[in-house]
Scaffold this active site. Structure first.
Site, short mmCIF file in Angstrom:
data_model
loop_
_atom_site.label_atom_id
_atom_site.label_comp_id
_atom_site.label_asym_id
_atom_site.label_seq_id
_atom_site.Cartn_x
_atom_site.Cartn_y
_atom_site.Cartn_z
CG HIS A 1 -1.58 1.39 1.58
ND1 HIS A 1 -3.06 1.03 0.08
CD2 HIS A 1 -1.51 2.12 1.84
CE1 HIS A 1 -3.75 2.47 1.01
NE2 HIS A 1 -2.67 3.15 1.99
CG ASP B 1 -0.92 5.92 2.33
OD1 ASP B 1 -2.22 6.16 1.94
OD2 ASP B 1 -0.16 5.74 3.20
CG ASP C 1 -5.28 3.41 4.07
OD1 ASP C 1 -6.18 2.65 5.67
OD2 ASP C 1 -4.54 3.53 4.43
CG ASP D 1 0.49 1.33 5.13
OD1 ASP D 1 -0.92 0.41 4.64
OD2 ASP D 1 0.24 1.74 6.85
CG HIS E 1 -6.51 7.20 0.85
ND1 HIS E 1 -6.42 5.87 0.23
CD2 HIS E 1 -5.73 6.62 2.09
CE1 HIS E 1 -5.24 5.87 0.18
NE2 HIS E 1 -4.74 5.84 1.57
#
Ligand code: ZN
Length: 819
Positions: free
Chosen positions: A120, A122, A234, A373, A517
């Site tokens: 994941h 971000d 998420d 993550d 997000h």
């Protein structure tokens, strides 16, 4: 005699009974529908596809007995009525229940397991997009090429195209060919295909679509494929607007994760964690909008919460946490490398978790994510995960009596196997309508704080969005006109089409990035927010240039006069922003061009700053005056500007100590002391109380670790405190032919209620705006509350993504209605 408390207790009880009654009515309606459908399918002699999605033939009885709902169609609003929100301790699976199985459930149909490796990433959160890319993401992707190529049984999914495209720009042709091969063989799957994993609560559908188009077009252009499965693990709650767009973009399946824990538990009990998500409009909304959705059952998308219900066991199968590394298992039992000596014991321990998890689903096909993550950075981590799991899979293969077929997979591998199973069993999944807001991950931790975090940047997001839309239209029209003007399909030499196109592309990508997000939600660190803000701000400035020269060309009657000069633009914008964190300032104008970038004709009020008392508005074509109203520009609560205003005098306060404004559609009354709304009368003559109040909320203190913040709204135990100020507010009233308003200037905010004397939406609605500055306050939140005697049956309507309206029900035990 009953005390006040008794009465209020009774009132609460009645409310609750009312909910239950309406829930029961809905249930009865569902049962009736189910019966009708059952009769119909018997009548026609066939086994209807819907029929077999009924769960009356639930196997085993290993799941706790709960209120049983026929699973033809679920409406989330009704599901909420069934939940008690009591949050009991479920044992190893804290928010769930004990799962039992006999062991022979898989004898006829083996458990078919897909372990889906993911990382994941971000696009900005604790670090900026670029810093994450340099420190982690590019290493993950570089290692992916090597490690997936080493063994063709290995798989990986990737979601964020913003990162993937940046990495693509950095790699050579040989590596690009390797990527194409991995995508072609199905070892690597690009899931969702969005520019980011978008927030689904704050984002507007235009921007959700923008980030989807940006990602999908990139994939189409460079890899020639179309994503078919969605992956949103998420985002803090899930919206059906997103699923509508995904379905429209060609996806057939999706995975979601952050859903209220009580809803997850209920769905697990009912075996409805997999469903066809349908749009809610219309009586029988069309199955054309259906998309197969898998909801993860447990707390998180990390390894401890994905292999099965017991995190202490699952953590032992996250081989990135082998002793000696930087991460460990907080449940104290560390993972062990798989060896010949321990493989049997380890495999059986893991199989038990897989089997328990499988009991929550209707098919023997099981999805187990493997990742977290920013995982898979170092090549040693790849080896630890893939080699150890391969040993376990090999052991399962050598022991057919265990009835499990396990392998690495992608989402599409999983969903294809699920569909195969469903069609072989002649069954379909239940349908569901509704949305998954507001998310709570535990206790009363409701994630509604982010609905209002960093509102300044939420506004800047909408500003760029509107700018992008207007600019795209004018730029396209200008190009088309130029080609027609020349007749030879050439553009005007002077017109910087390439540069403009680049500005538009960057603008779309920056808007897309901000839908992440942790971006539009306001949950990123300060320096990351400044990075996002700077991107939005620069894009707005660049798009203004494109808009200016495109409009210039379109407006010229004699096109041969066109000459591009960026330093002396033909037009200027009336709104000027000087920095990423500055409020816009209006410039004073003498002539004005108004462009409506929407697809509908509309009546709306436009405000501009003028520097003369004699200002009038004249239609340039007809020479006729346009109705206008001149108001003051206020420098201070009771001091108007002398340079750029025309002072509009205060109303004299009426004798009855209330202020009142009215138009053709309604009348409002406000308090003369505070200017705050008190009641209103509709055209029908009905008078309703609608009182506006302002309140403070503090945050929890003491033993509580968590405080109200960017994510959560966790107010202090003392509850809401009425806002009070030592001095009464300055109240201004202005009346005019176009609008009338009442403005109250308090120390921390300026509140305006405006009534338009127009037809259409504007005239039929009341515009309330607040300019808030609470930068001097720490751990306090300002809230505007509306108290009314409207009989709402505790239903509350709000919009989802500017795309549809959703009904909420006031049965959650906490503060849900904070927007
Ligand atoms: Zn994230």
């Amino acid at each position: 005699m009953a005390s006040l408390q008794d009465l209020s207790h009774l009132q609460k009880k009645i409310d609750r009974l009312e909910h239950l009654l309406s829930g029961n009515n809905d249930l009865l309606a569902m049962l009736r529908d189910a019966l009708v459908q059952r009769k119909e399918s018997w009548g026609t002699g066939g086994v209807g596809a819907n029929l077999s999605s009924d769960s009356t033939h639930r196997k085993g009885g290993s799941l706790p007995d709960t209120l049983f709902v026929p699973l033809l169609s679920l409406q989330l609003l009704n599901v909420y009525h069934l939940l008690s929100f009591d949050n009991p301790d479920g044992g190893a699976w804290k928010q769930g229940f004990e799962i039992h199985y006999q062991g022979n459930e898989w004898d006829k149909q083996p458990l078919e397991l897909f372990l889906v490796p993911h990382s994941h990433n971000d696009p900005g959160w604790l670090k900026t997009f670029d810093s994450y890319y340099q420190d982690q993401t590019k290493h993950i992707l570089n290692n992916m090429l090597v490690k997936l190529t080493e063994d063709n049984r290995r798989k990986m999914i990737w979601a964020e195209i913003s990162y993937f495209s940046k990495w693509w720009n950095d790699i050579d042709e040989q590596k690009r060919a390797m990527v194409k091969r991995l995508v072609g063989t199905g070892q690597l799957e690009l899931v969702t295909g969005g520019w980011v994993m978008a927030d689904e609560a704050n984002s507007h559908y235009f921007a959700l679509l923008d980030q989807l188009i940006e990602g999908h077009q990139w994939i189409q252009k460079h890899l020639g494929v179309k994503p078919s499965s969605g992956w949103a693990v998420d985002p803090f709650g899930h919206s059906p607007s997103m699923t509508y767009l995904l379905k429209g973009a060609g996806l057939s399946n999706m995975v979601i994760q952050r859903v209220h824990y009580a809803v997850k538990k209920h769905f697990a009990q009912q075996q409805t964690l997999e469903f066809l998500w349908r749009q809610s409009w219309g009586e029988d909304s069309s199955p054309r909008s259906d998309i197969t959705c898998h909801m993860m059952p447990f707390y998180s998308y990390d390894v401890p919460h994905t292999c099965g219900p017991n995190p202490a066991v699952c953590c032992q199968f996250d081989f990135h946490r082998l002793p000696g590394g930087r991460v460990f298992c907080p449940w104290r039992t560390p993972p062990q490398p798989i060896t010949e000596q321990n493989v049997q014991e380890r495999a059986l321990l893991l199989l038990d978790q897989y089997r328990q998890k499988s009991r929550l689903f209707r098919s023997p096909v099981l999805l187990v994510p493997l990742g977290d993550d920013f995982r898979f950075v170092d090549s040693s981590e790849w080896d630890a995960q893939f080699k150890n799991y391969q040993k376990l899979f090999d052991y399962f293969d050598q022991h057919p009596e265990l009835h499990i077929k396990a392998r690495f997979g992608t989402l599409t591998d999983y969903f294809q196997a699920l569909q195969r199973h469903l069609s072989a069993a002649a069954t379909t999944l239940p349908t569901l309508r509704g949305d998954f807001f507001t998310y709570a991950d535990r206790d009363d931790h409701y994630w509604s704080g982010y609905f209002t975090s960093r509102p300044f940047y939420k506004r800047l997001d909408r500003k760029l969005e509107a700018m992008l839309r207007a600019t795209e239209i004018l730029f396209s029209l200008a190009l088309a006109e130029m080609r027609r003007f020349h007749g030879d399909r050439n553009l005007v030499a002077d017109f910087p089409a390439q540069e403009h196109f680049q500005h538009l592309t960057t603008g779309r990508q920056n808007l897309a990035l901000f839908q992440h997000h942790d971006a539009v939600t306001g949950t990123a660190r300060d320096h990351v927010v400044v990075d996002y803000g700077t991107r939005l701000f620069h894009s707005i400035l660049n798009l203004q240039q494109v808009l200016q020269s495109s409009a210039h060309w379109l407006l010229l009657l004699d096109k041969s006069l066109y000459h591009h000069n960026q330093s002396k633009p033909f037009l200027i914008m009336d709104d000027v922003i000087s920095a990423q964190d500055a409020l816009p300032q209006k410039t004073s104008l003498t002539s004005l061009i108004v462009f409506n970038p929407t697809e509908q004709q509309q009546t709306s009020v436009i405000s501009v700053v003028v520097n003369s008392l004699d200002a009038r508005v004249v239609n340039a074509e007809t020479g006729r005056p346009v109705t206008a109203q001149i108001s003051a520009v206020w420098v201070e609560p009771s001091r108007a500007s002398k340079e750029v205003y025309i002072f509009y005098p205060h109303d004299n306060l009426p004798a009855d100590n209330t202020l009142s404004l009215s138009n053709r559609h309604f009348q409002i009354w406000s308090s003369a002391e505070t200017g705050l709304l008190q009641k209103l009368r509709l055209q029908s003559g009905l008078v309703s109380e609608v009182q506006v109040q302002f309140l403070w909320y503090g945050t929890r203190t003491g033993a509580y670790r968590e405080r109200s913040g960017a994510y959560l709204f966790l107010p202090g135990e003392e509850g809401a405190q009425l806002y009070s100020s030592s001095e009464p507010p300055v109240v201004r009233v202005s009346r005019g032919p176009i609008f009338s308003d009442i403005t109250s200037c308090f120390q921390h905010f300026t509140h305006t209620v405006r009534l338009y004397h127009l037809d259409g939406h504007a005239g039929r609605s009341l515009e309330i705006s607040n300019m808030v500055d609470i930068r001097s306050e720490v751990n306090r939140e300002l809230v505007m509350r509306l108290i009314s005697n409207v009989a709402s049956s505790n239903r509350f309507y709000t919009d989802l993504n500017g795309f549809q309206v959703s009904a909420f029900c006031r049965i959650f035990p906490c503060f849900l209605f904070m927007y």
